[in-house]
Design an enzyme around this catalytic site. Structure first.
Site, PDB file in Angstrom:
ATOM      1  N   SER A 189       1.009  -1.164   0.113  1.00 28.94           N
ATOM      2  CA  SER A 189      -0.199   0.433  -0.299  1.00 28.94           C
ATOM      3  C   SER A 189       1.123   0.959  -0.246  1.00 28.94           C
ATOM      4  CB  SER A 189      -1.285  -0.601   1.559  1.00 28.94           C
ATOM      5  OG  SER A 189      -2.467   0.939   0.973  1.00 28.94           O
ATOM      6  N   ASP A 286      -9.739  -3.957  -4.741  1.00 29.84           N
ATOM      7  CA  ASP A 286      -9.197  -2.998  -4.268  1.00 29.84           C
ATOM      8  C   ASP A 286      -9.190  -1.199  -4.904  1.00 29.84           C
ATOM      9  OD1 ASP A 286      -7.023  -1.424  -3.506  1.00 29.84           O
ATOM     10  OD2 ASP A 286      -5.538  -3.187  -3.341  1.00 29.84           O
ATOM     11  N   HIS A 316      -8.367  -5.054  -0.760  1.00 25.74           N
ATOM     12  CA  HIS A 316      -6.449  -4.470  -0.249  1.00 25.74           C
ATOM     13  C   HIS A 316      -6.208  -5.068   1.464  1.00 25.74           C
ATOM     14  CE1 HIS A 316      -3.882  -1.261  -0.106  1.00 25.74           C
ATOM     15  NE2 HIS A 316      -4.565  -1.098   1.232  1.00 25.74           N
TER      16      HIS A 316
END
Length: 389
Positions: A189, A286, A316
């Site tokens: 991320s 995501d 995610h």
């Protein structure tokens, strides 16, 4: 005795009916949890998301493992050490190191945790499980970097801290049995953003040379770019919301001129040449999916050896859930295999093409379904108990 037999038969019947009702209730609950506005989820993904979004389970992990922890095999446990590394001026940041026992030298992996660049969203503690797992599966030294975050520290503090830690690791590699000539970077991320920025900084500033990079569902742009995944999966139900993404941008990169900097938005960097072999892992559900895959395409345009895999049916952050999600185990296995091959110089180049990995099939799917129903039963039971309190 006939009355006793009749009572026993009635009890068995009552028990059977009750059991059937419970099973039907579980099945109905799982079916409803699987149905979302963005599409139908696999049972395990639906159950895990329901538990998290309804605060039915804690996301906390054990932040105090023993100093010597098992790394997937008691014959070669990992050593853990928490240290502080100097970065800028008199500032020091926390770094957690996992390393195999033995003389080495071992490959080094710098890991940068996710968490939207914001205080309270991620740390070396929240990502301890994935860092430990990568160290065990690659037989490498993994340093998890606790870079400073917003709102107190805006761009470029996080990436400058991370680059200073990378330089420190190269300079001091021999003191912890590391190989300074084999250093990879990885992150998820926001940490995926930091990891790939490290490759740009290393190229632009004359080192350290990076062997490979692994990016889990990376954030690659702060600019307002139209992407389908941002619109489809931005509600927050899939563990990342548009609100959090805007908050991250407002606090980490508060000036609009920062959004076009290649060290915040590598997707738009003018030059992506001479970067190391790259693995990018994305998730179907995501909001960051499309920008991660777009970054893979741009790397390929600059003749960077890149591989990208989209995992179907997951959200995610799914690799961090490898202990309970088979797709997370697949993702962790792919990343670990890629790193091992890169460290041996054994990666095989091929033309870029996005690979799509289906949700678990065969016995893995059966096991996932059974575990999903078992978890659902626990969650329903817990919810019922809370109502009675």
């Amino acid at each position: 005795m006939r009355w006793a037999k009749r009572i026993f038969q009635n009890l068995v019947l009552l028990g059977s009916v009750t059991f059937a009702i419970v099973l039907i209730s579980i099945a109905v609950a799982v079916y409803l949890w699987q149905s979302t506005d963005a599409g139908r989820l696999p049972a395990k993904t639906a159950v895990v998301l329901h538990a998290i979004n309804n605060n039915l389970v804690s996301l906390d992990i054990d932040v105090s493992p023993p100093r010597i922890v098992s790394g997937g095999g008691a014959e070669n446990p990992l050593l853990r050490e928490d240290i502080y590394v100097p970065v800028q001026g008199e500032v020091q940041i926390p770094v957690r190191m996992y390393r195999p026992q033995g003389d080495g030298p071992y490959p080094i992996i710098m890991y940068y945790h996710g968490g939207a660049f914001l205080e309270g969203y991620g740390s070396i503690e929240t990502h301890d499980n994935i860092v430990r797992a990568i160290a065990a599966r690659t037989q490498s030294i993994v340093l998890s970097v606790g870079y400073r975050v917003a709102p107190e520290h805006i761009f470029p503090a996080a990436v400058e801290d991370s680059y200073a830690a990378l330089q420190w690791a190269e300079r001091n590699a021999t003191t912890f049995n590391g190989n300074p000539e084999t250093i990879s970077v990885a992150g998820d991320s926001a940490g995926g953003n930091v990891a790939t920025v490290m490759t740009l900084m290393s190229r632009d500033r004359g080192g350290p040379e990076i062997t490979s990079q692994v990016l889990f569902y990376p954030l690659t742009t702060f600019q307002d770019v139209e992407m389908a995944s941002r619109d489809l999966y931005d509600s927050g139900y899939y563990l990342l919301s548009r609100q959090v993404m805007y908050r991250a941008r407002d606090l980490y990169a508060p000036e609009e001129m920062m959004w076009s900097n290649p060290y915040t938005s590598p997707l738009h960097a003018e030059d992506l040449s001479e970067l190391p072999p790259t693995l990018i892992i994305t998730a179907e559900f995501d909001p960051l999916r499309d920008e991660g895959e777009a970054y893979a395409e741009r790397l390929a345009e600059f003749d960077v050896h890149v591989r990208a895999t989209r995992y179907r049916g997951v959200m995610h952050g799914f690799v961090s859930f490898y202990e309970v999600m088979q797709s997370g185990r697949y993702g962790l296995q792919e990343a670990s295999s890629y790193l091992r091959q890169a460290h041996r110089g054994a990666l095989q180049e091929s033309p870029y093409q996005l690979q799509v990995r289906q949700a678990p099939q065969g016995m893995d799917r059966v096991r996932e379904q059974a575990e999903a129903f078992a978890i659902a039963a626990y969650l329903l039971g817990r919810a019922g108990a809370n109502l009675l309190d």
